[in-house]
Design a protein around this motif. Sequence first.
Motif, PDB file in Angstrom:
ATOM      1  N   ARG A  53      -9.316   0.614  -3.864  1.00 26.13           N
ATOM      2  CA  ARG A  53      -8.392  -0.364  -3.425  1.00 26.13           C
ATOM      3  C   ARG A  53      -8.823  -1.795  -3.513  1.00 26.13           C
ATOM      4  O   ARG A  53      -9.931  -2.096  -2.600  1.00 26.13           O
ATOM      5  N   SER A  54      -8.398  -2.583  -4.612  1.00 24.52           N
ATOM      6  CA  SER A  54      -8.943  -3.796  -4.704  1.00 24.52           C
ATOM      7  C   SER A  54      -8.216  -4.697  -3.704  1.00 24.52           C
ATOM      8  O   SER A  54      -7.140  -4.643  -3.217  1.00 24.52           O
ATOM      9  N   VAL A  55      -9.236  -5.666  -3.258  1.00 24.76           N
ATOM     10  CA  VAL A  55      -8.765  -6.537  -2.086  1.00 24.76           C
ATOM     11  C   VAL A  55      -8.713  -8.134  -2.713  1.00 24.76           C
ATOM     12  O   VAL A  55      -7.911  -8.632  -2.376  1.00 24.76           O
ATOM     13  N   SER A  56      -9.877  -8.331  -3.567  1.00 27.60           N
ATOM     14  CA  SER A  56      -9.897  -9.708  -4.152  1.00 27.60           C
ATOM     15  C   SER A  56     -10.409  -9.424  -5.597  1.00 27.60           C
ATOM     16  O   SER A  56     -11.312  -8.819  -5.886  1.00 27.60           O
ATOM     17  N   THR A  57      -9.600 -10.139  -6.472  1.00 26.68           N
ATOM     18  CA  THR A  57     -10.109 -10.177  -8.049  1.00 26.68           C
ATOM     19  C   THR A  57     -10.770 -11.525  -8.294  1.00 26.68           C
ATOM     20  O   THR A  57     -10.328 -12.795  -7.991  1.00 26.68           O
ATOM     21  N   ALA A  60     -13.656  -7.083  -9.424  1.00 30.67           N
ATOM     22  CA  ALA A  60     -12.809  -7.017  -8.222  1.00 30.67           C
ATOM     23  C   ALA A  60     -13.544  -6.505  -6.893  1.00 30.67           C
ATOM     24  O   ALA A  60     -14.485  -5.950  -7.046  1.00 30.67           O
ATOM     25  N   THR A  61     -13.380  -6.805  -5.982  1.00 30.38           N
ATOM     26  CA  THR A  61     -13.765  -6.452  -4.752  1.00 30.38           C
ATOM     27  C   THR A  61     -12.957  -5.622  -4.011  1.00 30.38           C
ATOM     28  O   THR A  61     -11.749  -5.942  -4.005  1.00 30.38           O
ATOM     29  N   GLY A  62     -13.424  -4.723  -3.054  1.00 26.25           N
ATOM     30  CA  GLY A  62     -12.260  -3.829  -2.433  1.00 26.25           C
ATOM     31  C   GLY A  62     -13.109  -2.873  -1.672  1.00 26.25           C
ATOM     32  O   GLY A  62     -14.195  -2.861  -1.088  1.00 26.25           O
ATOM     33  N   ASP A  84     -18.077  -0.942  -3.692  1.00 34.81           N
ATOM     34  CA  ASP A  84     -17.674  -2.409  -3.127  1.00 34.81           C
ATOM     35  C   ASP A  84     -17.117  -3.218  -4.261  1.00 34.81           C
ATOM     36  O   ASP A  84     -16.467  -4.204  -3.725  1.00 34.81           O
ATOM     37  N   ASP A 122       0.949  -1.126  -0.130  1.00 34.54           N
ATOM     38  CA  ASP A 122       0.002  -0.148   0.069  1.00 34.54           C
ATOM     39  C   ASP A 122       0.901   1.261  -0.084  1.00 34.54           C
ATOM     40  O   ASP A 122       0.524   2.353  -0.511  1.00 34.54           O
TER      41      ASP A 122
END
Length: 304
Positions: free
Chosen positions: A132-136, A242-244, A249, A109
């Motif tokens: 900010r992407s957390v999971s693709t 992607a989620t983030g 969201d 980050d």
Amino acid sequence: MLDAVDAVLVRELQRDGRATFQALADRVGLSRTAVRARVQHLLETQVVRVVGIVHAAVVGAEAIGHVSVTVAGSAREVAETVAERAAVSFTALTAGPYDLVAQVRTRDDAALAAEVDHIRSVAGVRAAEVFRSVSTVRDTHAVVRELGEVTLDDIDWRLLHELQRDGRAPYTRLAHVIGLSQAATRARVVRLMRTGVIQVTGLADPLALGAAELGGFGLVVTGGLRKVADAVAAQDGVRYLATGFGRYDIVGQVEAASRAELVAVFDAIRSVSGVTVRESWHHLDVVKESYAVQLPEQPLNGAV
């Protein structure tokens, strides 16, 4: 537009960039010689580029930011300047709430914040907002599955370098580069692909495949995020999701053959239970799309 045979060949190369000419010939019902000529033409005219895409975890490039930029003056000039950054994997001029969007991939980050600060410092940039992407959840090209513990030696790293440059590099050339037999080289490449360290795929010109319209979206969700994300990712036309956290969201990209089909894709997304489309935008021109990552010059032996 491609003819039916070339379209199938491109799709097959997207699925497996190292598919043999014989396997491709069997798929389309032509001779191996004819298929070789067609594939060479597709590659030479850059209708498709076959590249190796290294799993982000292998090089520690797992901090992903989707940046939406507002510009004063020429958006193209800003987009071209932003695209020069090695950490920027995707840049497009857009119509909608922002003038351009970019995807940034970094090791953490802190590095991501530094890249976004650089974008904000580009002449003409008025504002840059970050998701900010957390999971693709879905990516048409990149490897999205979990990477298990894999041990890489210096030969593996050299293979990754070569495959990233040319995903269809023949085993004879790869064997010469790493100093092993063709059989040993083939075994190593197969292991790297099967373990998910690298995915060899065709990056196709969307226009050649009839995907004339590209767009993006930002969603807010009620209920379970992953369940909703999986449902959206399953919709026809969704190429990336992607989620983030940030102003959305979920963030994603879509493709369609026409404006009418693009509208239909967005309508299908809106129909998913729990979804509200907060923003959507139209990609006017893709300035950069690259999945190449900086591999270490001095390989780090051991597990990744």
